[in-house]
Design a protein around this motif. Structure first.
Motif, PDB file in Angstrom:
ATOM      1  N   THR A 158       5.531  -0.147  -4.930  1.00 13.49           N
ATOM      2  CA  THR A 158       4.695   0.734  -4.139  1.00 13.49           C
ATOM      3  C   THR A 158       3.730   1.282  -5.340  1.00 13.49           C
ATOM      4  O   THR A 158       2.788   1.145  -4.461  1.00 13.49           O
ATOM      5  N   ALA A 159       3.540   1.203  -6.148  1.00 15.68           N
ATOM      6  CA  ALA A 159       2.815   1.375  -6.596  1.00 15.68           C
ATOM      7  C   ALA A 159       1.512   0.263  -6.500  1.00 15.68           C
ATOM      8  O   ALA A 159       0.276   0.291  -6.704  1.00 15.68           O
ATOM      9  N   GLU A 160       1.994  -1.045  -6.773  1.00 17.77           N
ATOM     10  CA  GLU A 160       0.642  -2.186  -6.253  1.00 17.77           C
ATOM     11  C   GLU A 160      -0.305  -2.414  -5.079  1.00 17.77           C
ATOM     12  O   GLU A 160      -0.861  -2.321  -4.567  1.00 17.77           O
ATOM     13  N   LEU A 161       1.151  -1.420  -3.577  1.00 16.74           N
ATOM     14  CA  LEU A 161       0.706  -0.879  -2.752  1.00 16.74           C
ATOM     15  C   LEU A 161      -0.464  -0.366  -2.641  1.00 16.74           C
ATOM     16  O   LEU A 161      -1.436   0.060  -2.437  1.00 16.74           O
ATOM     17  N   ASP A 162       0.046   1.028  -3.688  1.00 17.26           N
ATOM     18  CA  ASP A 162      -1.170   2.228  -3.734  1.00 17.26           C
ATOM     19  C   ASP A 162      -2.064   1.421  -4.373  1.00 17.26           C
ATOM     20  O   ASP A 162      -3.307   2.222  -3.566  1.00 17.26           O
ATOM     21  N   LYS A 163      -2.626   0.974  -5.451  1.00 15.87           N
ATOM     22  CA  LYS A 163      -3.480   0.865  -6.040  1.00 15.87           C
ATOM     23  C   LYS A 163      -4.005  -0.165  -5.372  1.00 15.87           C
ATOM     24  O   LYS A 163      -5.551  -0.190  -4.883  1.00 15.87           O
ATOM     25  N   ILE A 172       4.523   6.389  -0.014  1.00 19.52           N
ATOM     26  CA  ILE A 172       5.585   5.548   0.878  1.00 19.52           C
ATOM     27  C   ILE A 172       6.283   6.093   0.692  1.00 19.52           C
ATOM     28  O   ILE A 172       7.256   7.061  -0.799  1.00 19.52           O
ATOM     29  N   SER A 173       7.435   6.090   1.016  1.00 20.33           N
ATOM     30  CA  SER A 173       8.424   6.102   1.160  1.00 20.33           C
ATOM     31  C   SER A 173      10.283   5.574   1.990  1.00 20.33           C
ATOM     32  O   SER A 173       9.769   4.625   3.222  1.00 20.33           O
ATOM     33  N   VAL A 174       9.942   5.533   1.044  1.00 16.19           N
ATOM     34  CA  VAL A 174      11.509   3.744   1.329  1.00 16.19           C
ATOM     35  C   VAL A 174      12.840   4.826   1.738  1.00 16.19           C
ATOM     36  O   VAL A 174      13.479   5.539   1.451  1.00 16.19           O
ATOM     37  N   ASN A 175      12.948   4.087   2.830  1.00 12.37           N
ATOM     38  CA  ASN A 175      14.572   3.545   3.335  1.00 12.37           C
ATOM     39  C   ASN A 175      14.715   5.275   3.766  1.00 12.37           C
ATOM     40  O   ASN A 175      14.836   5.653   4.640  1.00 12.37           O
ATOM     41  N   SER A 176      15.696   6.263   2.623  1.00 11.16           N
ATOM     42  CA  SER A 176      16.906   7.595   3.377  1.00 11.16           C
ATOM     43  C   SER A 176      15.500   8.713   2.580  1.00 11.16           C
ATOM     44  O   SER A 176      14.922   9.550   3.243  1.00 11.16           O
ATOM     45  N   GLY A 199       6.855  10.149   0.220  1.00 12.20           N
ATOM     46  CA  GLY A 199       7.499   9.939  -1.470  1.00 12.20           C
ATOM     47  C   GLY A 199       6.243   9.065  -1.949  1.00 12.20           C
ATOM     48  O   GLY A 199       4.941   8.709  -2.091  1.00 12.20           O
ATOM     49  N   PHE A 200       6.104   9.138  -3.596  1.00  7.60           N
ATOM     50  CA  PHE A 200       5.994   9.211  -4.840  1.00  7.60           C
ATOM     51  C   PHE A 200       5.245   7.052  -4.747  1.00  7.60           C
ATOM     52  O   PHE A 200       6.686   6.631  -5.076  1.00  7.60           O
ATOM     53  N   PRO A 201       4.140   6.117  -5.375  1.00 12.65           N
ATOM     54  CA  PRO A 201       4.404   5.108  -5.171  1.00 12.65           C
ATOM     55  C   PRO A 201       5.032   5.125  -6.568  1.00 12.65           C
ATOM     56  O   PRO A 201       4.960   6.577  -7.406  1.00 12.65           O
ATOM     57  N   SER A 202       5.799   3.726  -6.712  1.00 12.11           N
ATOM     58  CA  SER A 202       5.933   4.078  -8.448  1.00 12.11           C
ATOM     59  C   SER A 202       6.490   2.956  -8.805  1.00 12.11           C
ATOM     60  O   SER A 202       6.153   1.573  -7.854  1.00 12.11           O
ATOM     61  N   ASN A 203       7.510   2.020  -9.108  1.00 15.77           N
ATOM     62  CA  ASN A 203       7.923   0.911 -10.577  1.00 15.77           C
ATOM     63  C   ASN A 203       8.392   0.172  -9.540  1.00 15.77           C
ATOM     64  O   ASN A 203       9.529  -1.036  -9.357  1.00 15.77           O
ATOM     65  N   TYR A 204       8.707   0.674  -8.239  1.00 14.88           N
ATOM     66  CA  TYR A 204      10.431   0.627  -7.481  1.00 14.88           C
ATOM     67  C   TYR A 204      10.387  -0.958  -6.909  1.00 14.88           C
ATOM     68  O   TYR A 204       8.918  -0.775  -6.065  1.00 14.88           O
TER      69      TYR A 204
END
Length: 257
Positions: free
Chosen positions: A37-42, A69-73, A78-83
């Motif tokens: 998700t961090a890549e998407l933010d970039k 960026i908010s995943v699932n629940s 939500g914070f973009p991350s290395n997820y």
């Protein structure tokens, strides 16, 4: 204080919204299992800046990213991350663009690969609820008419409506008056007038409507950890039919490629 927009100001919001819509399209082309998700933010930040805009969310009240960026629940913020995205995930991508002094705001929830039937239904109904609300954003109606349309549609399918988070006015500030709840009573609230620009954004949960805030001070998730969907358009109130300023067209095109 509610600020009604001139046609010149609405045109600037429309231009901002076009950059945002295209940025959403760039993200949609990349969304797949394995991407972070961090890549998407970039990618979104680079695209927005390359096209003359500024990410509205970056540093807004200290928010550290260009997208929520908010995943699932996770409902919102939500914070973009290395997820890295997994097959069966859903992710809400929420972004804003500041262009020539005016903001736009839009969100879309994507299904990653194969999602369950009930989650797919949640996405479909949440998106449809957004348009049910937009249908009521006309001159002479009340904000409660918009809110009721969203709530009654979503709850009609057995889903629940988040109460604590609402849509909002949009203009020279990312969040302006009035608030746009996703629940309410017909005939109540602010009377809608021509030139009112608002972000309508249903946040609809598969399970309970109750939410909790994570320790980071931003991330909001469902209390029961069941999935949540989020769709948002920036629209302007008009006489007979609301005008949608943001667009999902570039997302839909990317999904068909």
């Amino acid at each position: 204080m509610i600020f009604y927009k001139t046609e010149e100001e609405i045109e600037l919001i429309r231009q901002s919204a076009l950059i945002l819509g295209k940025a959403h399209g760039e993200i949609a082309r990349l969304i797949r299992p394995g991407i972070s998700t961090a890549e998407l933010d970039k990618v979104a930040e680079e695209f927005i800046r390359d096209n003359g805009g500024v990410p509205s969310f970056k540093n807004y009240n200290g928010f550290p990213y260009s997208l929520c960026i908010s995943v699932n629940s996770t409902v919102v913020h939500g914070f973009p991350s290395n997820y890295t995205l997994q097959d069966g995930d859903i992710i809400s991508v929420d972004g804003g663009v500041l262009y020539k002094g005016f903001h736009s705001d839009s969100a879309y929830t994507h299904a990653i690969g194969n999602v369950s039937d009930d989650v797919q239904k949640l996405l479909t109904v949440t998106k449809e609820a957004l348009y049910k609300g937009i249908e009521k954003a006309v001159v002479g109606a009340r904000m409660g008419d918009v809110s009721y349309a969203v709530q009654s549609y979503a709850e009609g399918f057995g889903f629940s409506v988040v109460r604590e988070l609402v849509g909002h006015g949009v203009g020279m500030n990312l969040h302006e008056s009035p608030e746009v709840p996703n629940y309410g009573k017909r005939g109540q609230g602010v009377k809608l007038q021509n030139g009112l620009v608002i972000a309508i954004e249903p946040m609809i949960n598969l399970g309970t409507k109750n939410i909790v805030q994570e320790d980071d001070g931003w991330t909001i998730r469902t209390r029961d950890n069941k999935p949540s969907a989020h769709f948002e358009h920036t629209v302007v109130v008009r006489q007979n039919e609301a005008e949608i300023l943001t667009t999902f067209d570039y997302i839909e095109q990317a999904k068909q490629q």
